[in-house]
Structure formats: structure tokens, C-alpha cells
Design an enzyme around this catalytic site. Structure first.
Site, PDB file in Angstrom:
ATOM      1  N   ALA A   1       3.508   4.893   5.677  1.00  0.00           N
ATOM      2  CA  ALA A   1       2.703   4.527   4.509  1.00  0.00           C
ATOM      3  C   ALA A   1       1.251   4.391   4.955  1.00  0.00           C
ATOM      4  O   ALA A   1       0.967   4.375   6.157  1.00  0.00           O
ATOM      5  CB  ALA A   1       3.194   3.219   3.910  1.00  0.00           C
ATOM      6  N   LYS A   2       0.336   4.325   4.016  1.00  0.00           N
ATOM      7  CA  LYS A   2      -1.075   4.099   4.345  1.00  0.00           C
ATOM      8  C   LYS A   2      -1.774   3.637   3.082  1.00  0.00           C
ATOM      9  O   LYS A   2      -1.331   3.943   1.971  1.00  0.00           O
ATOM     10  CB  LYS A   2      -1.724   5.388   4.850  1.00  0.00           C
ATOM     11  CG  LYS A   2      -2.985   5.191   5.650  1.00  0.00           C
ATOM     12  CD  LYS A   2      -2.707   4.880   7.108  1.00  0.00           C
ATOM     13  CE  LYS A   2      -3.971   4.574   7.875  1.00  0.00           C
ATOM     14  NZ  LYS A   2      -3.738   4.521   9.321  1.00  0.00           N
TER      15      LYS A   2
END
Ligand code: NAD
Length: 412
Positions: free
Chosen positions: A101-102
Site C-alpha cells: 500500500a502507499k
């Protein structure tokens, strides 16, 4: 080509090596969840400002999402998607029990006061509250965010939930459930991977000439560790410009100068370089540790380094990758070279769950062991398949993700 296009091209390059798992590869080209949020805050002046924020969960087949939060004026959805994809590959290549994720906000935080940054961080955290959590998705620091940002995120999440939840973010201050060794972990992991790579090409680390782009968490720690074992950091570049000293820069003195002034330009122990001179400098090792797409087809040919250790995520475009490979340079790819940060984030998350904390020797020892193990596995796969280390890391990472995907099956 934007960052997401670059990521997709890397997936294309690995697909022929995935065998039967190739049937599932499209899953890697579609982020699982993309959240775009409006982040309104009241500025100190009384005006209202709106910022655009993102959290992308790329793949959750192997565990909760994991990846940093970036505050930067150039943040785009394409960038956050690419960074989330690289996190999936990195976490799987390191065999950590996480998906990828980011997140980020398109903002120049250098134009905001600390109180404004706090309000923006808290509002952003509230907006993404529903999709993060210690078993869902665990943010961490990235460009222009730090342990104070993580403390505000942890507090906001905990207040909204009604219970202190330290494990919702990593990279926290030690007094709030952070881990010793986390601050230095990315640079330390890069150093370990770099030393292993140097052995393979018979490059002596003491005396090696090194150029470093980025003098933040990653670049500065890496520069310090190489400096300590006798390498010469001959040039450093940051957002203010690049400086050079053929006899090696005093990294400790430079650190003190940057703490005071915010940038490397003006540091007395080195001369300022013209724009465009940096990448072509005479050196043995280059460490890009700032932003993505810094080494491109326009400058790759000028690079003299035999070894490139990617501290930043996505610093080398696929065309530049090919040019460097043809020149015989060895690239230790981001998904391996900068994985020390997420590895110690994993240790922090485990310690938070157990409320039992390890000492720094134990952290550094475990980090070194995992980095060497990952390096050896990737090196082997690259020899077996005659590929770059990047493609080898992608083969391992993608295969692990797609095996999980296949075993879990599709619902319904
Ligand atoms: P940071 O904010 O601490 O430092 C960023 C550095 O890059 C600063 O020195 C800044 O001056 C420099 N910089 C910014 N724009 C630049 C430009 N246009 N040209 C040259 N230099 C520029 O960030 P960081 O945490 O050190 O992250 C750097 C890179 O490492 C990013 O790509 C990030 O995604 C990656 N990374 C960070 C971690 C971590 O644990 N912090 C982990 C893995 C990967």
C-alpha cells in the site's frame, strides 16, 4: 512514461518467468482499492486550504497493506499507485507477511507551519480511517514525513476508535511503541545489500568513491555508514543542488550543516556543481535516494558507477535499466536495497502486538540476516534465469503474491 507505466512495464518484463502463475498476473496490474480524499484545513492566516490525499492498497493477498505516506508537491495518483505496487513486490520478495500500500498528499509541506502540517495530517488520517488499522493497512514515514507525523496519525486513529492503537502505523517515536533502529533501518539495509553486491563484483568498499542523491532519512544514513567503513562520499545532491569534493565529504559535518540550513548547498567542505554534472561524476558507486525517475535514458549513458544501489523507490526507468546493464553496471533494485525500512517496520509491528521490545543489537542483527538472505535468494534466481537483479526480485515477489492469490481462490 509515468511511474505507474514504469511499474506496468516491469510487470510485463517478469511475466514470461512466472510459468502457470502468469494466469493470475493481471491482479498485479489492478490496485485492489484506491481512495482519493479531500483534506481541507484552516491555515494560520484564517484562510481555508484544500489538499488532495490518496491511499492505495495495491494487493492484500499475503497480509495487511503496508507502505509509507508522502507529503510532496508532485504527488499524483499514478505515483502513489506505482509506489503501492512496488511495496507489494518488496514485501513479498522479503517474505514479510504484508501486502502493498502507499499514501500521500499533494502539498509542499515546506510552505506550511508545523501546526498546519499537524492539522492536515490529522484530517487526512480521519479521512482514511476506515481502511487502515493494524490488521488492515499500516502506514509509515516516506518523503517529508517522520516520526512526529506518525505520532499524530497514531493519536488521531486512536482517538477516533476510542482506544490507543500503537500498531496502526510504524516509524513512531520510541516512547510511543516505536522500535529502536527504525530510523536508520533503510540506510542500514541498503548498506548491507550494497556490501553483498560489491563482493560479487570484487569492488573494495574501503576507498570506494560514492555519489549520493538525497540527504534525508535514507541517503544520509547510507552515506554515514559507508563513510564509517572508509568509503569516500565525493558528491551529494539534494533539492537545493549538488556539491562535490574529490577527497571525500565530511558527512558528519555536512549533517550538522543540513540540520541548520535545510540543504547541502553552501556547505563549506565542498564545491557546488553545475546542474547536470552530478550523475556523470567519476565514482564506483551511485546511490539514488531521493525521488523516482532520476536515472533516465538521458543521463544513464554518462554514469560511471559500476554499482548502483537504489535507496529511492523507482529511481531508474526501464530504458535506463537496459543502458546500464549493457554498460556492465550492477543495479541493486529498490525492492531489495531499500527494504530495510519495511523490515524493521515489521519488527516494530510485531513488538507492538506483543508489547515486548527488543534491543538495538537484536534489531540490527535480525535486519542484517534477512537482508543477506533476500540478497542471496535474488542473486541465485538472477543467475538461474540470466536476468537482472530487479527481474529476479520481481520473479520471487510476484510468484509469492500470485501463489497466495491462487491458493485463496476467487470469491465467490
Ligand atoms: P526524506 O524526506 O527524508 O529525504 C528526501 C531527500 O531527497 C532530501 O534530502 C531532499 O532534499 C531530496 N530531494 C527531494 N527532491 C529532490 C530533487 N528534486 N533532487 C534531488 N534531491 C531531492 O525522504 P526519505 O525517507 O529519505 O526517502 C527518500 C527515498 O527513499 C524515497 O524514494 C522513498 O520512497 C524511499 N524510501 C524511504 C524509506 C524510509 O524508511 N524513509 C524506505 C524505503 C524507501
Amino acid at each position: 512514461m509515468g511511474p505507474w507505466g514504469m511499474y506496468l512495464e516491469q510487470i510485463d518484463r517478469v511475466t514470461p518467468y512466472l510459468g502457470d502463475l502468469g494466469r493470475w498476473v493481471e491482479t498485479l496490474t489492478r490496485p485492489k482499492k484506491v481512495l482519493i480524499v479531500d483534506v481541507p484545513i484552516e491555515l494560520d492566516s484564517g484562510e481555508i486550504a484544500h489538499f488532495e490525499g490518496y491511499r492505495v492498497q495495491h494487493n492484500l493477498s499475503r497480509g495487511p497493506g503496508k507502505g509509507g505516506i508522502r507529503f510532496h508537491q508532485d504527488v499524483t495518483l499514478s505515483e502513489v499507485m506505482a509506489l503501492s505496487g512496488w511495496m507489494s513486490i518488496k514485501n513479498a520478495a522479503m517474505n514479510l507477511p504484508f501486502g502493498g500500500a502507499k499514501g500521500g498528499i499533494r502539498v509542499n509541506p515546506k510552505l506550511l507551519s508545523s501546526a498546519e502540517i499537524e492539522r492536515m495530517t490529522r484530517r487526512y488520517t480521519s479521512e482514511i480511517h476506515n481502511i487502515i488499522g493494524p490488521s488492515r493497512d499500516i502506514p509509515a514515514p516516506d518523503v517529508n514525513t517522520n516520526e512526529q507525523t506518525m505520532a499524530w496519525m497514531m493519536d488521531t486513529y486512536s482517538v477516533n476508535l476510542g482506544q490507543t492503537t500503537t500498531g496502526v502505523v510504524t516509524g513512531k517515536p520510541i516512547s510511543l511503541g516505536g522500535s529502536v533502529g527504525r530510523n536508520e533501518a533503510t540506510g542500514r539495509g541498503l548498506f548491507t545489500a550494497g556490501v553483498e553486491a560489491a563482493k560479487k563484483i570484487n569492488l573494495e568498499i574501503p576507498g570506494a568513491k560514492i555519489i549520493v542523491q538525497g540527504f534525508g532519512n535514507v541517503g544520509r544514513t547510507a552515506a554515514k555508514l559507508f563513510h564509517e567503513v572508509g568509503s569516500q562520499i565525493v558528491a551529494v545532491m539534494d533539492h537545493t543542488g549538488a556539491v562535490f569534493n574529490s577527497n571525500g565529504i565530511d558527512i558528519v559535518a555536512m549533517g550538522a550543516y543540513v540540520d541548520k540550513t535545510g540543504g547541502v548547498v553552501g556547505f563549506g567542505g565542498a564545491e557546488v556543481l553545475l546542474p547536470g554534472e552530478f550523475w556523470g561524476l567519476n565514482c564506483d558507486i551511485a546511490i539514488p535516494a531521493a525521488l523516482e525517475r532520476q536515472i533516465t535514458k538521458n543521463n544513464a549513458d554518462s554514469i560511471k558507477a559500476k554499482l548502483i544501489i537504489e535507496g529511492a523507490n523507482g529511481p531508474t526507468t526501464p530504458e535506463a535499466d537496459d543502458i546500464l546493464r549493457e554498460k556492465g553496471a550492477l543495479i541493486v533494485p529498490d525492492v531489495l536495497a531499500n527494504a530495510g525500512g519495511v523490515t524493521v517496520s515489521y519488527f516494530e509491528w510485531v513488538q507492538d502486538f506483543n508489547s515486548y521490545f527488543w534491543d538495538e543489537d537484536e534489531i540490527n542483527h535480525r535486519l542484517e540476516r534477512l537482508m543477506k538472505k533476500a540478497f542471496d535468494a535474488i542473486w541465485e534466481v538472477s543467475l538461474q534465469n540470466r536476468t537482472s537483479l530487479r527481474t529476479a526480485a520481481f520473479i520471487i515477489g510476484c510468484s509469492r503474491i500470485l501463489q497466495s492469490r491462487q491458493l485463496r481462490g476467487l470469491y465467490p
